[in-house]
Design an enzyme around this catalytic site. Structure first.
Site, PDB file in Angstrom:
ATOM      1  N   ASN A  52       0.842  -1.185   0.000  1.00 51.58           N
ATOM      2  CA  ASN A  52       0.000   0.000   0.000  1.00 51.58           C
ATOM      3  C   ASN A  52       0.887   1.248   0.000  1.00 51.58           C
ATOM      4  OD1 ASN A  52       0.500  -0.954   2.701  1.00 51.58           O
ATOM      5  ND2 ASN A  52      -1.147   0.319   3.511  1.00 51.58           N
ATOM      6  N   GLU A  77       0.351   5.286   0.628  1.00 50.58           N
ATOM      7  CA  GLU A  77      -0.562   6.338   1.071  1.00 50.58           C
ATOM      8  C   GLU A  77      -0.160   7.696   0.506  1.00 50.58           C
ATOM      9  OE1 GLU A  77      -1.876   4.322   5.308  1.00 50.58           O
ATOM     10  OE2 GLU A  77      -0.546   6.051   5.368  1.00 50.58           O
ATOM     11  N   CYS A 118      -4.053   0.593  -2.596  1.00 48.77           N
ATOM     12  CA  CYS A 118      -3.916  -0.609  -1.779  1.00 48.77           C
ATOM     13  C   CYS A 118      -2.886  -1.567  -2.366  1.00 48.77           C
ATOM     14  CB  CYS A 118      -5.257  -1.329  -1.679  1.00 48.77           C
ATOM     15  SG  CYS A 118      -6.572  -0.360  -0.918  1.00 48.77           S
ATOM     16  N   GLU A 152      -3.148  -4.795  -2.883  1.00 47.46           N
ATOM     17  CA  GLU A 152      -3.723  -5.726  -3.844  1.00 47.46           C
ATOM     18  C   GLU A 152      -3.776  -5.123  -5.247  1.00 47.46           C
ATOM     19  OE1 GLU A 152      -5.976  -6.369   0.127  1.00 47.46           O
ATOM     20  OE2 GLU A 152      -4.991  -4.722  -0.946  1.00 47.46           O
ATOM     21  N   CYS A 163     -10.320  -4.510   0.591  1.00 48.67           N
ATOM     22  CA  CYS A 163     -11.438  -3.566   0.535  1.00 48.67           C
ATOM     23  C   CYS A 163     -12.310  -3.883  -0.677  1.00 48.67           C
ATOM     24  CB  CYS A 163     -10.909  -2.130   0.485  1.00 48.67           C
ATOM     25  SG  CYS A 163     -10.176  -1.660  -1.103  1.00 48.67           S
TER      26      CYS A 163
END
Length: 134
Positions: free
Chosen positions: A42, A44, A53, A55, A86
């Protein structure tokens, strides 16, 4: 490739996470139909909507390298229980996998949960839905 090796790749990817705001590092690794393993962490951003993210980072890495199908995937993060992707990640996983694609979810403490893309997102919106309504 077994899921344990994929999980080790996800753990290594997690070490590269950029998480100055949440301090919640996530790593992901996937085996693609081209036989390669693609990883992601991830990343940010101060503008939270621009955060990506682990994934999706791994999946976009796969696509950028020319592969188009997830064969298996592993995701790991801190916590007492396995982390779950998510909703946005689940939809992107469904785009590039099939319902039966195995997914291993894990916590750094060692708990794991085996699942599939279809179990994570039943009734996923797919290409057929788009073309039928376009």
């Amino acid at each position: 490739m077994d899921l344990e090796k994929l999980m080790n790749a996800a753990k290594a990817a997690r070490d590269n996470a950029y998480v100055p705001y949440s301090h919640f590092a996530v790593g992901a690794a996937l085996l693609a139909d081209d036989g390669n393993v693609y990883t992601g962490c991830n990343v940010e951003n101060a503008s939270f909507g621009l955060t990506n993210c682990a994934e999706r980072t791994a999946i976009f890495q796969m696509v950028a390298n020319g592969a188009r199908k997830i064969v298996a995937m592993a995701v790991i993060a801190e916590g007492e229980r396995p982390v779950s992707p998510c909703g946005a990640c689940r939809q992107v996983m469904a785009e590039f996998g099939v319902s039966e694609t195995p997914v291993m979810l894990a916590s750094v403490e060692g708990q794991t949960k085996a699942t599939t893309i279809g179990q994570l997102l039943p009734y996923a919106f797919d290409k057929g839905d788009f073309y039928e309504h376009a």
